[in-house]
Design a protein around this motif. Structure first.
Motif, PDB file in Angstrom:
ATOM      1  N   ASP A 186     -34.596 -53.021 -22.216  1.00 66.35           N
ATOM      2  CA  ASP A 186     -35.627 -53.470 -23.156  1.00 66.35           C
ATOM      3  C   ASP A 186     -36.418 -54.654 -22.607  1.00 66.35           C
ATOM      4  O   ASP A 186     -37.253 -55.230 -23.304  1.00 66.35           O
ATOM      5  CB  ASP A 186     -35.042 -53.769 -24.539  1.00 66.35           C
ATOM      6  N   ASP A 187     -36.154 -55.007 -21.345  1.00 67.14           N
ATOM      7  CA  ASP A 187     -36.955 -56.080 -20.731  1.00 67.14           C
ATOM      8  C   ASP A 187     -38.347 -55.593 -20.343  1.00 67.14           C
ATOM      9  O   ASP A 187     -39.232 -56.383 -20.045  1.00 67.14           O
ATOM     10  CB  ASP A 187     -36.260 -56.601 -19.457  1.00 67.14           C
ATOM     11  N   LEU A 188     -38.513 -54.289 -20.318  1.00 68.05           N
ATOM     12  CA  LEU A 188     -39.796 -53.740 -19.843  1.00 68.05           C
ATOM     13  C   LEU A 188     -40.788 -53.588 -20.992  1.00 68.05           C
ATOM     14  O   LEU A 188     -40.398 -53.373 -22.139  1.00 68.05           O
ATOM     15  CB  LEU A 188     -39.575 -52.360 -19.230  1.00 68.05           C
ATOM     16  N   GLY A 189     -42.050 -53.685 -20.645  1.00 65.59           N
ATOM     17  CA  GLY A 189     -43.093 -53.402 -21.623  1.00 65.59           C
ATOM     18  C   GLY A 189     -43.308 -51.902 -21.735  1.00 65.59           C
ATOM     19  O   GLY A 189     -42.825 -51.133 -20.884  1.00 65.59           O
ATOM     20  N   PRO A 190     -44.037 -51.441 -22.763  1.00 72.16           N
ATOM     21  CA  PRO A 190     -44.235 -50.004 -22.974  1.00 72.16           C
ATOM     22  C   PRO A 190     -44.797 -49.266 -21.765  1.00 72.16           C
ATOM     23  O   PRO A 190     -44.334 -48.168 -21.449  1.00 72.16           O
ATOM     24  CB  PRO A 190     -45.209 -49.950 -24.155  1.00 72.16           C
ATOM     25  N   ASP A 191     -45.743 -49.864 -21.080  1.00 72.33           N
ATOM     26  CA  ASP A 191     -46.334 -49.164 -19.923  1.00 72.33           C
ATOM     27  C   ASP A 191     -45.293 -48.931 -18.833  1.00 72.33           C
ATOM     28  O   ASP A 191     -45.201 -47.850 -18.250  1.00 72.33           O
ATOM     29  CB  ASP A 191     -47.508 -49.963 -19.349  1.00 72.33           C
ATOM     30  N   SER A 192     -44.511 -49.976 -18.572  1.00 71.36           N
ATOM     31  CA  SER A 192     -43.483 -49.856 -17.528  1.00 71.36           C
ATOM     32  C   SER A 192     -42.413 -48.846 -17.947  1.00 71.36           C
ATOM     33  O   SER A 192     -41.865 -48.114 -17.118  1.00 71.36           O
ATOM     34  CB  SER A 192     -42.819 -51.210 -17.281  1.00 71.36           C
ATOM     35  N   GLN A 193     -42.119 -48.828 -19.245  1.00 62.91           N
ATOM     36  CA  GLN A 193     -41.124 -47.858 -19.737  1.00 62.91           C
ATOM     37  C   GLN A 193     -41.615 -46.434 -19.500  1.00 62.91           C
ATOM     38  O   GLN A 193     -40.871 -45.559 -19.034  1.00 62.91           O
ATOM     39  CB  GLN A 193     -40.879 -48.068 -21.240  1.00 62.91           C
ATOM     40  N   THR A 194     -42.887 -46.211 -19.825  1.00 60.85           N
ATOM     41  CA  THR A 194     -43.453 -44.871 -19.631  1.00 60.85           C
ATOM     42  C   THR A 194     -43.429 -44.491 -18.154  1.00 60.85           C
ATOM     43  O   THR A 194     -43.054 -43.370 -17.785  1.00 60.85           O
ATOM     44  CB  THR A 194     -44.900 -44.840 -20.168  1.00 60.85           C
ATOM     45  N   THR A 195     -43.792 -45.442 -17.321  1.00 56.24           N
ATOM     46  CA  THR A 195     -43.798 -45.179 -15.874  1.00 56.24           C
ATOM     47  C   THR A 195     -42.386 -44.865 -15.386  1.00 56.24           C
ATOM     48  O   THR A 195     -42.167 -43.920 -14.624  1.00 56.24           O
ATOM     49  CB  THR A 195     -44.327 -46.418 -15.113  1.00 56.24           C
ATOM     50  N   GLN A 196     -41.434 -45.670 -15.882  1.00 54.19           N
ATOM     51  CA  GLN A 196     -40.061 -45.475 -15.424  1.00 54.19           C
ATOM     52  C   GLN A 196     -39.518 -44.099 -15.839  1.00 54.19           C
ATOM     53  O   GLN A 196     -38.853 -43.427 -15.057  1.00 54.19           O
ATOM     54  CB  GLN A 196     -39.178 -46.575 -16.006  1.00 54.19           C
ATOM     55  N   LEU A 197     -39.854 -43.687 -17.049  1.00 57.87           N
ATOM     56  CA  LEU A 197     -39.389 -42.365 -17.493  1.00 57.87           C
ATOM     57  C   LEU A 197     -40.002 -41.262 -16.648  1.00 57.87           C
ATOM     58  O   LEU A 197     -39.346 -40.274 -16.307  1.00 57.87           O
ATOM     59  CB  LEU A 197     -39.734 -42.151 -18.977  1.00 57.87           C
ATOM     60  N   SER A 198     -41.250 -41.472 -16.300  1.00 54.00           N
ATOM     61  CA  SER A 198     -41.917 -40.486 -15.453  1.00 54.00           C
ATOM     62  C   SER A 198     -41.233 -40.406 -14.086  1.00 54.00           C
ATOM     63  O   SER A 198     -40.993 -39.320 -13.542  1.00 54.00           O
ATOM     64  CB  SER A 198     -43.391 -40.879 -15.328  1.00 54.00           C
ATOM     65  N   GLU A 199     -40.886 -41.568 -13.540  1.00 52.37           N
ATOM     66  CA  GLU A 199     -40.186 -41.606 -12.240  1.00 52.37           C
ATOM     67  C   GLU A 199     -38.827 -40.909 -12.335  1.00 52.37           C
ATOM     68  O   GLU A 199     -38.422 -40.173 -11.434  1.00 52.37           O
ATOM     69  CB  GLU A 199     -39.950 -43.068 -11.815  1.00 52.37           C
ATOM     70  N   LEU A 200     -38.149 -41.172 -13.437  1.00 56.37           N
ATOM     71  CA  LEU A 200     -36.827 -40.554 -13.613  1.00 56.37           C
ATOM     72  C   LEU A 200     -36.927 -39.034 -13.712  1.00 56.37           C
ATOM     73  O   LEU A 200     -36.114 -38.295 -13.143  1.00 56.37           O
ATOM     74  CB  LEU A 200     -36.157 -41.109 -14.883  1.00 56.37           C
ATOM     75  N   THR A 201     -37.941 -38.580 -14.438  1.00 60.34           N
ATOM     76  CA  THR A 201     -38.138 -37.126 -14.571  1.00 60.34           C
ATOM     77  C   THR A 201     -38.411 -36.503 -13.206  1.00 60.34           C
ATOM     78  O   THR A 201     -37.865 -35.456 -12.849  1.00 60.34           O
ATOM     79  CB  THR A 201     -39.309 -36.836 -15.534  1.00 60.34           C
ATOM     80  N   THR A 202     -39.251 -37.183 -12.431  1.00 60.86           N
ATOM     81  CA  THR A 202     -39.572 -36.670 -11.095  1.00 60.86           C
ATOM     82  C   THR A 202     -38.332 -36.666 -10.211  1.00 60.86           C
ATOM     83  O   THR A 202     -38.054 -35.697  -9.501  1.00 60.86           O
ATOM     84  CB  THR A 202     -40.674 -37.547 -10.455  1.00 60.86           C
TER      85      THR A 202
END
Lengths: 411, 502
Positions: free
Chosen positions: A339-355
């Motif tokens: 929860d240290d990340l902001g919404p944009d970083s969270q979205t990016t991170q989820l995208s990276e994880l999916t990839t």
């Protein structure tokens, strides 16, 4: 978990017949979206969906319909709480050896609809291995059943399998028959502290040919480790990757297996092997069972891949401070974003994880996402050809799309 | 839909040949198949086709018009698309060991036989799976895994002949499924050619995928959802230790009560099989194992687990056997002796020929505690109808296989066998069971579906079938009594079956 759906009303039928009549009339007249609920422990799933509709509760369908304990099967109403089911089975020294979170509230029907499983799935399997019969009502009020009350039965299509994990999108379960097992006398966990995920992987691989028979092999990232140690009130090293092995059986079996495990993995470069103790092991199993409920974390995901790919995925998670646990024998990783990340970083991170999951031949689905990102993230991963077929099946049982709309990958 | 059996091709001399227009359709079919697979992968002459008129269920017979042996998924796609274009029904077939007519080409048409697609594509011990083609013989996978510490658990008695694709279609069982589960519990994913000719993969090597469990739905669909081209199966650890016992009983009743006692005590052996006096005599004659010919029944019990605990389980089982009237409990002393015991059990049906010219095996299931009751009923029914019955079955699962012995040259006997069979299966339903534990509905048991299921159940199953097989052209007339699509008309049973394995 609070109810975040903006539903307008709620209905709890007293019987399958009443449920059937209600859905038939709804499909004919109002065509109101219906959201089946059991213990309401999974409402965060696809929490971004804020449609109006009716919460259709199975809370009154709680009876024990048939429990021929000597046949090791039980037939119950879908609204029976897991904790009550556990109690009923325990009186006959039996159990459904799946680890279901929120068992005080979760219902058997809800757990089946969400295909919940836990650490012991490595040895004990999933609902696929226990659900032998079911009754359900589809969106147009058809009260249908499949399977039966015997442990072996291939008459008709196996709609039990179709209903498991269908999240209430094909029908509302009203009655289920389960195969159950004798309760294991005791359980013991072993905490293996490793210097890297490569070592975790090496030990897990060694255990695939071990003379022992673990029922669970769980690996934790350091972030997850900190939470687990605190939650289970145990005191073990948390800085490095950990592999936790769980055994079940008699005291004699536990003793022999732990001794054998120690000698089998002695040469694999591990830092320490510590026995958790019987009482703490049960608490620890509970902590791991409840882990998917991350509380207020921004997002929780489940990634599925071959077991050999998990160590690399856990490393990837560790680098991003993700709190993740992995079923090393099954290739399943459950993680919470920081929860240290902001919404944009969270979205990016989820995208990276999916990839990353996809690159490793697996997939990734979201179990929960905060409102701030829920509409911007990919809940289901990359589309697959089979989704078209799923859509056809959904349309054949729910042509108006009334049941739990949005809770499928193909919509 | 064209029923091709009415339009035999030259040089087939068939007085059912009718118009030249339909003949052209059939000729076109063969010509186009030839372009896909070549002449040597096609059968269409009557003397070649006769072999394919039935499977292990020999009562209902129908000769397909063409049998084709594809060697690849792409060939199957091409074949299925041609069938669709020409509106010809098609049915997949493995080794033809189905005991319920699962591969019967009802309405004629094309039989797509998968026995040339028999490769093991991958064995991955690290991730505990194997990828196989549908025509692989079950036991060949077992042989390939030998010595690895892993095995493929479902072991139908016909495993020396039946194929993995066929096992998927019927969700096959076997003796060791008592502890380890049936085929569906060991299939991770399937690639198949849909009835419209599309390649679809459901599941795969990973344990979960987003959306519905279509793999679970596909297994046991009896070939009605498409043609399986690749299967991901889970590999299971070999047990650390096992013991094989033979419990000898004076009566069937004592043996079945022992089964209830073992299961009721919370012991789940790896296998728990019963054979009665009639079958023991035939087996002894065939294999000379040393079975006691004066025993009323024997139980073949296998227990497995850790070496340190397996002995304790054996002790409990021996005690329960003794308490329930066993006059003796023997242990297999060597691996060779164990293998011979299993050989006897798995080839029991081959020995039936020593008892009778014809026989009919049923595949009922009852709750395990109802075994004494159903066996009493079988005895009573067989006496009332004057039909001799012997029993060899998966007792631990409550899965009975009463074998009714008769002479098919006697029509009156056939009628009595039919009546006794139906009574037994109906009794299984009344006792809370089912009419098939592992053989499938096929064409044989369609008439029981409306007893087992309500109209709404069948309507939902019919809707699923139409979703998966919209034209009903893939394996028509199987499993469901009616589904509103082409070729799904009800077939009445008219004869008992003479069947080879269970």
């Amino acid at each position: 978990m609070s109810d975040t759906q903006e539903t307008k009303s709620e209905f709890a039928p007293a019987s399958a017949k009443e449920l059937s009549r209600f859905l038939r009339e709804n499909a004919t007249d109002n065509k109101t979206p219906i959201f089946p609920v059991g213990g309401r422990t999974a409402l965060q799933f696809l929490g971004h969906r804020r449609q109006a509709g009716i919460l259709l509760s199975t809370q009154n369908l709680t009876g024990v319909i048939d429990y021929p304990a000597r046949d090791m099967t039980i037939t119950v109403g879908s609204g029976l709480r897991m904790t009550d089911l556990k109690q009923i089975l325990a009186e006959q020294n039996q159990e459904l050896p799946l680890d279901i979170s929120h068992s005080q509230r979760a219902t058997i029907g809800g757990a089946i609809a969400c295909n919940v499983s836990g650490p012991r799935r490595f040895a004990q399997g999933t609902f696929r291995d226990y659900l032998i019969g079911m009754s359900a009502v589809d969106a147009e009020g058809r009260n249908f059943h499949a399977g039966g009350r015997v442990v072996k039965n291939v008459a008709g299509y196996d709609l039990c399998k179709l209903m498991i994990g269908s999240r209430g999108t094909l029908g509302v379960l009203t009655e289920v028959t389960l195969k159950v097992k004798p309760k294991q006398p005791s359980l013991e966990a072993v905490w293996i502290n490793c210097d890297s995920f490569q070592t975790v992987d090496r030990v897990a691989e060694r255990l695939l040919t071990s003379a022992t028979r673990p029922v669970a092999m769980e690996a934790f990232t350091p972030e997850a480790c900190k939470f687990i140690v605190a939650d289970a009130r145990i005191s073990f090293p948390t800085k490095n990757p950990v592999l936790l092995i769980i055994y079940e059986g008699t005291q004699q079996e536990l003793l022999w297996q732990i001794g054998t495990l120690r000698s089998e993995i002695a040469e694999l470069g591990i830092r320490s092997v510590e026995e958790v103790g019987e009482d703490s092991s049960s608490v620890l199993l509970g902590t791991l069972t409840e882990f998917p409920d991350g509380g207020d974390v921004p997002a929780t995901f489940q990634s599925n891949m071959c077991p050999s790919q998990v160590a690399s995925f856990l490393e990837f998670c560790t680098q991003r401070d993700i709190s993740a646990i992995a079923r090393m024998g099954n290739g399943i990783v459950i993680g919470h974003l920081s929860d240290d990340l902001g919404p944009d970083s969270q979205t990016t991170q989820l995208s990276e994880l999916t990839t990353k999951a996809s690159e490793q031949g697996g997939n990734l689905i979201l179990l929960n996402a905060d409102e701030s990102i829920a509409n911007d993230v990919n809940w289901w991963g990359h589309p697959e050809d089979s989704w078209r077929l799923m859509k056809t099946i959904k349309q054949s049982l729910d042509p108006l799309g009334l049941l739990n709309s949005g809770a499928t990958p193909f919509e | 839909m064209i029923e091709l059996s009415l339009v035999r091709l030259s040089p087939i001399k068939d007085n059912r040949m009718s118009s030249s227009a339909t003949e052209t359709t059939a000729q076109q079919l063969i010509r186009r198949f030839r372009d896909v697979v070549g002449e040597e992968a096609l059968l269409y002459r009557p003397e070649e086709l006769i072999v394919y008129e039935c499977d292990g269920y020999v009562v209902e017979k129908k000769v397909p018009d063409v049998v084709v042996f594809p060697e690849s998924r792409d060939q199957i796609v091409a074949l299925v698309r041609i069938c669709n274009e020409l509106e010809v029904p098609f049915v997949p077939r493995g080794a033809g060991t189905s005991l319920a007519g699962g591969t019967l080409p009802v309405g004629g048409g094309v039989m797509i036989t998968l026995t040339r697609m028999h490769d093991i594509l991958e064995i991955n011990y690290r991730d505990r799976y194997a990828v196989v083609q549908p025509g692989l013989v079950n036991v060949h996978l077992t042989q390939a895994l030998k010595g690895s510490g892993y095995h493929y658990a479902p072991d139908p008695s016909s495993q020396g002949a039946c194929t993995l694709g066929g096992n998927v279609a019927t969700n096959s069982g076997g003796p060791h499924t008592l502890k380890y589960g049936v085929t569906v519990n060991h299939v991770l994913g399937i690639e198949f050619v849909s009835p419209q000719g599309e390649i679809i993969q459901i599941g795969g090597p990973e344990e979960e995928s987003p959306g519905y469990d279509l793999t679970g739905l596909f297994v046991g669909s009896e070939g009605t959802f498409g043609i399986c081209t690749k299967i991901w199966v889970r590999l299971t650890r070999d047990p650390a230790a096992h013991r094989t016992l033979l419990g000898v009983f004076e009566t069937v009743k004592d043996a079945t009560e022992t089964i209830s006692a073992i299961i009721g005590a919370g012991i789940i052996p790896a296998a728990l099989e019963m054979m009665d006096q009639g079958i023991i005599a035939a087996l002894e004659d065939a294999f000379h194992f040393g079975f006691p010919l004066d025993a009323g029944a024997v139980l073949l019990i296998e227990t497995d687990g850790l070496e340190i605990s397996v002995e304790e389980e054996v002790r409990q089982i021996e005690q329960l056997c003794t308490e329930n009237g066993a006059r003796e409990v023997r242990r297999a002393q060597t691996e060779q002796e164990r293998q011979l015991l299993w050989k006897c059990r798995k080839q029991a049906f081959g020995a039936i020929g020593r008892l009778s010219p014809s026989y009919c095996t049923q595949d009922g299931v009852v709750p395990r505690t109802k075994l004494p009751e159903i066996l009493d009923f079988i005895t009573e029914s067989s006496e009332r109808h004057g039909i001799r019955v012997v029993n060899v079955f998966h007792a631990g699962d409550g899965n009975i296989h009463p074998i009714l012995l008769f002479d098919e040259r006697d029509p009156e006997q056939i009628q009595r066998v039919m009546q006794a069979s139906d009574e037994i299966l109906n009794r299984c339903i009344d006792l809370g069971g089912s009419v098939t534990g592992e053989h499938g509905i096929g064409v044989e048991k369609i008439s029981f579906m409306s007893r087992l299921f309500t109209e709404e159940d069948l309507e939902v199953m019919g809707r699923i079938r139409i979703a998966m097989n919209p034209k009903g052209n893939c394996s028509p007339s199987k499993m469901l009594p009616t589904a509103g699509a082409c070729g799904m008309e009800h077939i009445e049973r008219s004869h008992p079956g003479k069947q080879a394995h269970a």
